[in-house]
Design a protein around this motif. Structure first.
Motif, PDB file in Angstrom:
ATOM      1  N   ILE A  30       0.812  -1.214   0.000  1.00 40.70           N
ATOM      2  CA  ILE A  30       0.000   0.000   0.000  1.00 40.70           C
ATOM      3  C   ILE A  30       0.851   1.271   0.000  1.00 40.70           C
ATOM      4  CG2 ILE A  30      -2.091  -1.038   0.963  1.00 40.70           C
ATOM      5  CD1 ILE A  30      -1.178  -0.061   3.725  1.00 40.70           C
ATOM      6  N   GLY A  31       2.085   1.156  -0.479  1.00 42.81           N
ATOM      7  CA  GLY A  31       2.895   2.350  -0.675  1.00 42.81           C
ATOM      8  C   GLY A  31       3.943   2.617   0.388  1.00 42.81           C
ATOM      9  N   PHE A  32       4.000   1.809   1.422  1.00 44.20           N
ATOM     10  CA  PHE A  32       4.975   1.980   2.487  1.00 44.20           C
ATOM     11  C   PHE A  32       5.812   0.710   2.600  1.00 44.20           C
ATOM     12  CE2 PHE A  32       1.178   4.380   3.692  1.00 44.20           C
ATOM     13  CZ  PHE A  32       1.694   5.643   3.927  1.00 44.20           C
ATOM     14  N   LEU A  33       6.981   0.832   3.218  1.00 48.38           N
ATOM     15  CA  LEU A  33       7.813  -0.333   3.482  1.00 48.38           C
ATOM     16  C   LEU A  33       7.979  -0.514   4.986  1.00 48.38           C
ATOM     17  CD1 LEU A  33      10.597   0.120   0.778  1.00 48.38           C
ATOM     18  CD2 LEU A  33       8.685  -1.492   0.750  1.00 48.38           C
ATOM     19  N   PRO A  34       8.011  -1.768   5.440  1.00 45.63           N
ATOM     20  CA  PRO A  34       8.214  -2.014   6.866  1.00 45.63           C
ATOM     21  C   PRO A  34       9.669  -1.746   7.255  1.00 45.63           C
ATOM     22  CG  PRO A  34       8.040  -4.102   5.674  1.00 45.63           C
ATOM     23  CD  PRO A  34       7.806  -2.998   4.682  1.00 45.63           C
ATOM     24  N   ASP A 130      -0.879  -9.913  -5.620  1.00 48.49           N
ATOM     25  CA  ASP A 130      -1.560  -9.731  -4.342  1.00 48.49           C
ATOM     26  C   ASP A 130      -2.914 -10.442  -4.355  1.00 48.49           C
ATOM     27  OD1 ASP A 130      -1.376  -8.031  -1.742  1.00 48.49           O
ATOM     28  OD2 ASP A 130      -3.426  -7.698  -2.456  1.00 48.49           O
ATOM     29  N   ILE A 131      -3.324 -10.936  -3.202  1.00 47.74           N
ATOM     30  CA  ILE A 131      -4.594 -11.664  -3.103  1.00 47.74           C
ATOM     31  C   ILE A 131      -5.787 -10.792  -3.507  1.00 47.74           C
ATOM     32  CG2 ILE A 131      -4.961 -11.179  -0.653  1.00 47.74           C
ATOM     33  CD1 ILE A 131      -5.917 -14.226  -0.587  1.00 47.74           C
ATOM     34  N   ALA A 132      -5.677  -9.491  -3.320  1.00 49.30           N
ATOM     35  CA  ALA A 132      -6.775  -8.587  -3.677  1.00 49.30           C
ATOM     36  C   ALA A 132      -7.023  -8.575  -5.186  1.00 49.30           C
ATOM     37  CB  ALA A 132      -6.486  -7.179  -3.178  1.00 49.30           C
ATOM     38  N   HIS A 133      -6.024  -8.926  -5.978  1.00 53.28           N
ATOM     39  CA  HIS A 133      -6.175  -8.955  -7.434  1.00 53.28           C
ATOM     40  C   HIS A 133      -7.397  -9.788  -7.834  1.00 53.28           C
ATOM     41  CE1 HIS A 133      -5.437 -10.386 -11.535  1.00 53.28           C
ATOM     42  NE2 HIS A 133      -4.722  -9.284 -11.712  1.00 53.28           N
ATOM     43  N   ASP A 134      -7.498 -10.993  -7.302  1.00 55.37           N
ATOM     44  CA  ASP A 134      -8.618 -11.873  -7.657  1.00 55.37           C
ATOM     45  C   ASP A 134      -9.945 -11.350  -7.115  1.00 55.37           C
ATOM     46  OD1 ASP A 134      -6.872 -13.503  -9.025  1.00 55.37           O
ATOM     47  OD2 ASP A 134      -6.649 -14.937  -7.385  1.00 55.37           O
ATOM     48  N   MET A 135      -9.917 -10.710  -5.947  1.00 54.60           N
ATOM     49  CA  MET A 135     -11.143 -10.131  -5.396  1.00 54.60           C
ATOM     50  C   MET A 135     -11.692  -9.079  -6.356  1.00 54.60           C
ATOM     51  SD  MET A 135     -11.826  -7.888  -1.929  1.00 54.60           S
ATOM     52  CE  MET A 135     -10.944  -6.478  -2.582  1.00 54.60           C
ATOM     53  N   TYR A 136     -10.821  -8.219  -6.893  1.00 59.08           N
ATOM     54  CA  TYR A 136     -11.281  -7.177  -7.811  1.00 59.08           C
ATOM     55  C   TYR A 136     -11.873  -7.791  -9.082  1.00 59.08           C
ATOM     56  CZ  TYR A 136      -8.713  -3.993  -4.760  1.00 59.08           C
ATOM     57  OH  TYR A 136      -8.259  -3.293  -3.671  1.00 59.08           O
ATOM     58  N   VAL A 137     -11.224  -8.810  -9.619  1.00 56.60           N
ATOM     59  CA  VAL A 137     -11.749  -9.492 -10.801  1.00 56.60           C
ATOM     60  C   VAL A 137     -13.128 -10.065 -10.496  1.00 56.60           C
ATOM     61  CG1 VAL A 137     -11.431 -11.473 -12.340  1.00 56.60           C
ATOM     62  CG2 VAL A 137      -9.480  -9.988 -11.800  1.00 56.60           C
ATOM     63  N   ASN A 160       5.041  -6.494 -10.423  1.00 62.67           N
ATOM     64  CA  ASN A 160       4.155  -5.928 -11.434  1.00 62.67           C
ATOM     65  C   ASN A 160       2.889  -5.416 -10.768  1.00 62.67           C
ATOM     66  OD1 ASN A 160       6.091  -7.001 -13.105  1.00 62.67           O
ATOM     67  ND2 ASN A 160       4.766  -8.551 -14.011  1.00 62.67           N
ATOM     68  N   ALA A 161       2.256  -4.441 -11.396  1.00 64.79           N
ATOM     69  CA  ALA A 161       0.978  -3.913 -10.926  1.00 64.79           C
ATOM     70  C   ALA A 161      -0.041  -4.022 -12.044  1.00 64.79           C
ATOM     71  CB  ALA A 161       1.109  -2.458 -10.490  1.00 64.79           C
TER      72      ALA A 161
END
Length: 176
Positions: A30-34, A130-137, A160-161
């Motif tokens: 989400i744009g930050f690094l730990p 990312d797991i959210a990829h499939d949720m959006y599809v 990749n994004a």
């Protein structure tokens, strides 16, 4: 479980700091690094609250047992020729609340809020692995491109994004 569109983040600031630290430290892209410090997370949320007060952003939260366990943002385009669209950003669900459909619930809230604000085109990007990829599809978002090496993870690996859009029908519903 309670889905809220909020107009001030201050009452939820401690929970939001914990949520952001949890998301970043668990590897959410989400744009930050730990590692994410509490002071960095707090500064981020205060800047988002400024955007919220300026009506350039909407924030939705999911609360469970009086604790914020999920959040998503809608960034409004300020361009005169783009007032019909918005960007979905920073979908987060606390690691202890995952696998219960909260990401989908937040995205359904995004669609309702955007529709009520006469925004008929939603845009977002997600790391392709990312797991959210499939949720959006599965929610009907249409991929329109993939950019190689778009973001970097904490270990230095490039990812990749995938970019998505979804057209929605506007409503006159008041979502609060």
């Amino acid at each position: 479980m309670e889905l809220l569109k909020v107009d001030n983040l201050n009452p939820y600031l401690d929970d939001l700091v914990e949520l952001l630290c949890d998301a970043v430290d668990s590897g959410a892209p989400i744009g930050f690094l730990p590692p994410m410090s509490e002071s960095e997370a707090k500064a981020y949320w205060l800047s988002i609250n400024d955007d919220l007060q300026a009506n350039s952003r909407q924030v939705l939260l999911i609360r469970e047992d009086d604790k914020v366990v999920g959040s998503v943002q809608i960034a409004m385009s300020p361009k005169a020729n783009a007032l019909h669209r918005c960007d979905v950003e920073k979908l987060m669900v606390h690691t202890q609340a995952r696998e219960h459909g909260l990401g989908g619930m937040l995205m359904q809230g995004v669609e309702r809020v955007a529709a009520s604000m006469q925004r008929q085109l939603l845009m977002l990007e997600v790391r392709s692995d990312d797991i959210a990829h499939d949720m959006y599809v599965n929610m009907g978002y249409i991929p329109f491109g993939e950019v190689p090496g778009y973001s970097r993870s904490a270990n230095g690996m490039l990812h990749n994004a995938t970019f998505f859009y979804k057209e929605i029908e506007t409503t006159h519903e008041v979502f609060s």
